[in-house]
Design a protein around this motif. Structure first.
Motif, PDB file in Angstrom:
ATOM      1  N   ILE A 144      69.909  35.766 113.544  1.00 60.58           N
ATOM      2  CA  ILE A 144      70.684  34.568 113.869  1.00 60.58           C
ATOM      3  C   ILE A 144      72.187  34.819 113.763  1.00 60.58           C
ATOM      4  O   ILE A 144      72.972  34.213 114.485  1.00 60.58           O
ATOM      5  CB  ILE A 144      70.243  33.360 113.026  1.00 60.58           C
ATOM      6  CG1 ILE A 144      70.760  32.066 113.661  1.00 60.58           C
ATOM      7  CG2 ILE A 144      70.655  33.519 111.575  1.00 60.58           C
ATOM      8  CD1 ILE A 144      70.140  30.808 113.116  1.00 60.58           C
TER       9      ILE A 144
ATOM     10  N   ASN B 244      73.596  35.766 117.067  1.00 61.54           N
ATOM     11  CA  ASN B 244      73.426  34.805 118.152  1.00 61.54           C
ATOM     12  C   ASN B 244      74.672  33.923 118.253  1.00 61.54           C
ATOM     13  O   ASN B 244      74.933  33.114 117.377  1.00 61.54           O
ATOM     14  CB  ASN B 244      72.175  33.961 117.894  1.00 61.54           C
ATOM     15  CG  ASN B 244      71.816  33.075 119.058  1.00 61.54           C
ATOM     16  OD1 ASN B 244      72.675  32.706 119.855  1.00 61.54           O
ATOM     17  ND2 ASN B 244      70.552  32.722 119.146  1.00 61.54           N
TER      18      ASN B 244
ATOM     19  N   TRP C 168      74.722  30.197 117.570  1.00 58.01           N
ATOM     20  CA  TRP C 168      74.533  29.703 116.209  1.00 58.01           C
ATOM     21  C   TRP C 168      75.689  30.087 115.294  1.00 58.01           C
ATOM     22  O   TRP C 168      75.521  30.860 114.356  1.00 58.01           O
ATOM     23  CB  TRP C 168      73.206  30.220 115.630  1.00 58.01           C
ATOM     24  CG  TRP C 168      72.047  29.471 116.175  1.00 58.01           C
ATOM     25  CD1 TRP C 168      71.264  29.821 117.225  1.00 58.01           C
ATOM     26  CD2 TRP C 168      71.564  28.216 115.714  1.00 58.01           C
ATOM     27  NE1 TRP C 168      70.308  28.865 117.451  1.00 58.01           N
ATOM     28  CE2 TRP C 168      70.469  27.865 116.528  1.00 58.01           C
ATOM     29  CE3 TRP C 168      71.952  27.351 114.694  1.00 58.01           C
ATOM     30  CZ2 TRP C 168      69.757  26.674 116.349  1.00 58.01           C
ATOM     31  CZ3 TRP C 168      71.238  26.176 114.507  1.00 58.01           C
ATOM     32  CH2 TRP C 168      70.151  25.852 115.333  1.00 58.01           C
TER      33      TRP C 168
ATOM     34  N   LYS D 243      77.185  25.243 113.307  1.00 56.95           N
ATOM     35  CA  LYS D 243      75.907  24.753 113.837  1.00 56.95           C
ATOM     36  C   LYS D 243      74.789  24.977 112.819  1.00 56.95           C
ATOM     37  O   LYS D 243      73.899  24.134 112.670  1.00 56.95           O
ATOM     38  CB  LYS D 243      75.583  25.443 115.162  1.00 56.95           C
ATOM     39  CG  LYS D 243      74.344  24.879 115.832  1.00 56.95           C
ATOM     40  CD  LYS D 243      74.135  25.440 117.213  1.00 56.95           C
ATOM     41  CE  LYS D 243      72.886  24.859 117.850  1.00 56.95           C
ATOM     42  NZ  LYS D 243      72.653  25.406 119.187  1.00 56.95           N
ATOM     43  N   MET D 244      74.835  26.104 112.101  1.00 53.94           N
ATOM     44  CA  MET D 244      73.844  26.348 111.050  1.00 53.94           C
ATOM     45  C   MET D 244      73.935  25.266 109.979  1.00 53.94           C
ATOM     46  O   MET D 244      72.923  24.733 109.529  1.00 53.94           O
ATOM     47  CB  MET D 244      74.066  27.720 110.406  1.00 53.94           C
ATOM     48  CG  MET D 244      73.722  28.884 111.264  1.00 53.94           C
ATOM     49  SD  MET D 244      74.045  30.399 110.319  1.00 53.94           S
ATOM     50  CE  MET D 244      73.984  31.600 111.610  1.00 53.94           C
TER      51      MET D 244
ATOM     52  N   GLN E 290      72.486  22.054 111.247  1.00 49.51           N
ATOM     53  CA  GLN E 290      71.018  22.136 111.323  1.00 49.51           C
ATOM     54  C   GLN E 290      70.396  21.949 109.936  1.00 49.51           C
ATOM     55  O   GLN E 290      69.414  21.225 109.777  1.00 49.51           O
ATOM     56  CB  GLN E 290      70.593  23.486 111.909  1.00 49.51           C
ATOM     57  CG  GLN E 290      69.102  23.668 112.059  1.00 49.51           C
ATOM     58  CD  GLN E 290      68.501  22.904 113.223  1.00 49.51           C
ATOM     59  OE1 GLN E 290      69.210  22.434 114.107  1.00 49.51           O
ATOM     60  NE2 GLN E 290      67.193  22.768 113.230  1.00 49.51           N
TER      61      GLN E 290
ATOM     62  N   ARG F 174      74.294  34.597 107.543  1.00 52.49           N
ATOM     63  CA  ARG F 174      75.297  35.311 108.329  1.00 52.49           C
ATOM     64  C   ARG F 174      75.646  36.687 107.758  1.00 52.49           C
ATOM     65  O   ARG F 174      76.448  37.410 108.326  1.00 52.49           O
ATOM     66  CB  ARG F 174      76.549  34.453 108.460  1.00 52.49           C
ATOM     67  CG  ARG F 174      76.255  33.151 109.230  1.00 52.49           C
ATOM     68  CD  ARG F 174      77.471  32.385 109.593  1.00 52.49           C
ATOM     69  NE  ARG F 174      78.458  33.130 110.337  1.00 52.49           N
ATOM     70  CZ  ARG F 174      78.387  33.451 111.641  1.00 52.49           C
ATOM     71  NH1 ARG F 174      77.349  33.074 112.332  1.00 52.49           N
ATOM     72  NH2 ARG F 174      79.357  34.124 112.227  1.00 52.49           N
TER      73      ARG F 174
END
Length: 126
Positions: free
Chosen positions: A66, A69, A72, A76-77, A80, A108
């Motif tokens: 992730i 990506n 993301w 945004k993480m 979420q 991350r």
């Protein structure tokens, strides 16, 4: 003129020293956040759906890549985790802002740390 050059070089070296010290402190802080995030991932139920280390399961997708990506980013993480989405429940009431930041740091991390064994005792054999 030589005195000005020496003063400039001294100031430059001092500035570099402080920058290096700040970078080292930030790195140590982020490593601590990453480890705290790894422990939270294990202990707060993330691994239940996403699997150990985020490898993915039938319940939830893999989070292993992730960090690469571009869809993301950290923001945004965070959203979420706070608000949930699709099949994921929201965790705004279950986690502090600091814990969410630590989970994002873990997700991350370039090299995700492996948390130490859980302090929760294993159930007795039956």
């Amino acid at each position: 003129m030589a005195t000005r050059v020496k003063q400039f070089l001294s100031a430059l070296l001092l500035a570099l020293f402080f920058c290096a010290a700040a970078a080292q402190a930030q790195s140590a802080g982020s490593e601590n956040d990453e480890m705290a995030g790894a422990i939270l991932f294990r202990d707060k139920g993330c691994a239940f759906c996403h699997g150990p280390g985020g490898v993915g399961t039938a319940k939830a997708p893999s989070l292993v890549d992730i960090r690469r990506n571009k869809l993301w980013p950290a923001e945004k993480m965070t959203s979420q985790i706070l608000n949930g989405g699709q099949k994921m429940p929201p965790f705004a009431d279950a986690l502090t802002d600091s814990e969410i930041a630590q989970l994002v740091a873990y997700l991350r991390a370039k090299r995700r740390p492996v948390p130490p064994p859980s302090a929760t005792p294993a159930p007795p054999p039956q």
